[in-house]
Design a protein around this motif. Structure first.
Motif, PDB file in Angstrom:
ATOM      1  N   VAL A   7     108.115  51.928 -76.003  1.00  0.00           N
ATOM      2  CA  VAL A   7     106.667  51.396 -76.123  1.00  0.00           C
ATOM      3  C   VAL A   7     106.344  50.876 -74.876  1.00  0.00           C
ATOM      4  N   ILE A   8     105.235  51.329 -74.161  1.00  0.00           N
ATOM      5  CA  ILE A   8     104.576  50.867 -73.039  1.00  0.00           C
ATOM      6  C   ILE A   8     103.389  50.211 -73.291  1.00  0.00           C
ATOM      7  N   GLY A   9     103.063  49.139 -72.767  1.00  0.00           N
ATOM      8  CA  GLY A   9     101.821  48.306 -73.129  1.00  0.00           C
ATOM      9  C   GLY A   9     101.658  46.927 -72.446  1.00  0.00           C
ATOM     10  N   ASP A  10     100.442  46.486 -72.569  1.00  0.00           N
ATOM     11  CA  ASP A  10     100.286  45.347 -71.637  1.00  0.00           C
ATOM     12  C   ASP A  10      99.728  44.258 -72.528  1.00  0.00           C
ATOM     13  N   SER A  11      99.497  44.115 -73.771  1.00  0.00           N
ATOM     14  CA  SER A  11      98.779  42.877 -74.366  1.00  0.00           C
ATOM     15  C   SER A  11      99.319  42.670 -75.843  1.00  0.00           C
ATOM     16  N   ILE A  12      98.559  41.669 -76.409  1.00  0.00           N
ATOM     17  CA  ILE A  12      98.814  41.177 -77.674  1.00  0.00           C
ATOM     18  C   ILE A  12      99.030  42.345 -78.834  1.00  0.00           C
ATOM     19  N   THR A  13      98.205  43.337 -78.910  1.00  0.00           N
ATOM     20  CA  THR A  13      97.979  44.335 -79.462  1.00  0.00           C
ATOM     21  C   THR A  13      99.393  45.482 -79.458  1.00  0.00           C
ATOM     22  N   ASP A  14     100.043  45.093 -78.398  1.00  0.00           N
ATOM     23  CA  ASP A  14     101.208  45.647 -78.459  1.00  0.00           C
ATOM     24  C   ASP A  14     102.614  45.400 -78.957  1.00  0.00           C
ATOM     25  N   LEU A  15     102.543  44.188 -79.235  1.00  0.00           N
ATOM     26  CA  LEU A  15     103.485  43.048 -79.593  1.00  0.00           C
ATOM     27  C   LEU A  15     104.342  43.522 -80.823  1.00  0.00           C
ATOM     28  N   GLU A  16     103.549  43.880 -81.951  1.00  0.00           N
ATOM     29  CA  GLU A  16     104.239  44.232 -83.072  1.00  0.00           C
ATOM     30  C   GLU A  16     104.857  45.755 -82.899  1.00  0.00           C
ATOM     31  N   ALA A  17     104.419  46.392 -82.022  1.00  0.00           N
ATOM     32  CA  ALA A  17     105.182  47.595 -81.915  1.00  0.00           C
ATOM     33  C   ALA A  17     106.205  47.594 -80.739  1.00  0.00           C
ATOM     34  N   ALA A  18     105.950  46.414 -80.110  1.00  0.00           N
ATOM     35  CA  ALA A  18     107.277  46.178 -79.121  1.00  0.00           C
ATOM     36  C   ALA A  18     108.427  45.582 -80.018  1.00  0.00           C
TER      37      ALA A  18
END
Ligand code: MG
Ligand code: ZN
Length: 221
Positions: free
Chosen positions: A166-177
């Motif tokens: 998972v590549i991301g930057d913010s709160i919306t990526d947290l559950e995926a992370a």
């Protein structure tokens, strides 16, 4: 060699800025500001807040918004090379975005095709812009207000024989992370990963991402 499946965020990850915020700053009346604050303070769901913000914009602005973003938005360094790299190594690359189809698709066009692009949808048949949510939360999602629900998409696409990145930057990526075998993070997602003890690799551009994946390819995580 390990098989990897990559899930990459769009706003703030592929692009330098958050495009929804850029659109609102340029085109929306100030009524969008309290909605934005409510979303960030988790007082309102992303799904509801995004729909309310776009409902402030006349549907007739569509073409102007797209031209504005195409002109002004910056793509993070190394993204085009990264897309070629995933093709060369046969790594599925899914774009999972909380953005809206009418700007995500034209902005990504020159870099694709991708394994798939998941984002919110739009309808311009009314007075104002209406947002639709074809990728809502499944029953396992603990938030139920994601809009484009990244953990639900990953659950749908997950291949048990492959490691998920998972590549991301913010709160919306947290559950995926939380679900990923490898998290590649920048900005606020780093803060959250540290807070919650989720292992991650930091990145600033897509050359870093390729180096991180290179180091993991052929190595069990
Ligand atoms: Mg983002
Ligand atoms: Zn959800």
């Amino acid at each position: 060699m390990s098989k990897l499946v990559i899930f990459c965020d769009f706003d703030g990850t592929i692009t330098i800025q958050d495009n929804i915020i850029s659109i609102m700053k340029k085109f929306a009346p100030p009524e969008y500001l309290p909605i934005k604050e409510n979303i960030l303070g988790q007082k309102q769901s992303i799904r509801e807040g995004v729909a309310e913000m776009f409902a402030l914009l006349p549907a007739s602005l569509k073409d102007q918004i797209v031209s504005y973003l195409l002109e002004q938005a910056q793509i993070r360094e190394g993204f085009a090379e990264f897309v070629s790299y995933t093709r060369k190594h046969n790594l599925p690359l899914y774009i999972v975005s909380g953005g809206i189809d009418f700007f995500v698709e034209p902005m990504l066009k020159e870099f694709g095709p991708f394994s798939d692009v998941y984002c919110n949808a739009s309808n311009f048949s009314g007075e104002t812009i209406q947002i639709e949510f074809p990728h809502g939360c499944d029953e396992q999602c603990t938030s139920q207000g994601c809009g484009c629900c990244k953990p639900s998409i990953i659950r749908q696409l997950q291949d048990n024989n492959a490691l998920s990145v998972v590549i991301g930057d913010s709160i919306t990526d947290l559950e995926a992370a939380k679900m990923a075998d490898l998290v590649i993070a920048r900005d606020f997602l780093i803060t959250k990963c540290e807070e919650l003890n989720i292992p991650y690799e930091p990145f600033e551009n897509f050359r870093d991402v390729m180096n991180i994946i290179d180091a993991k390819l052929g190595v069990e995580i």
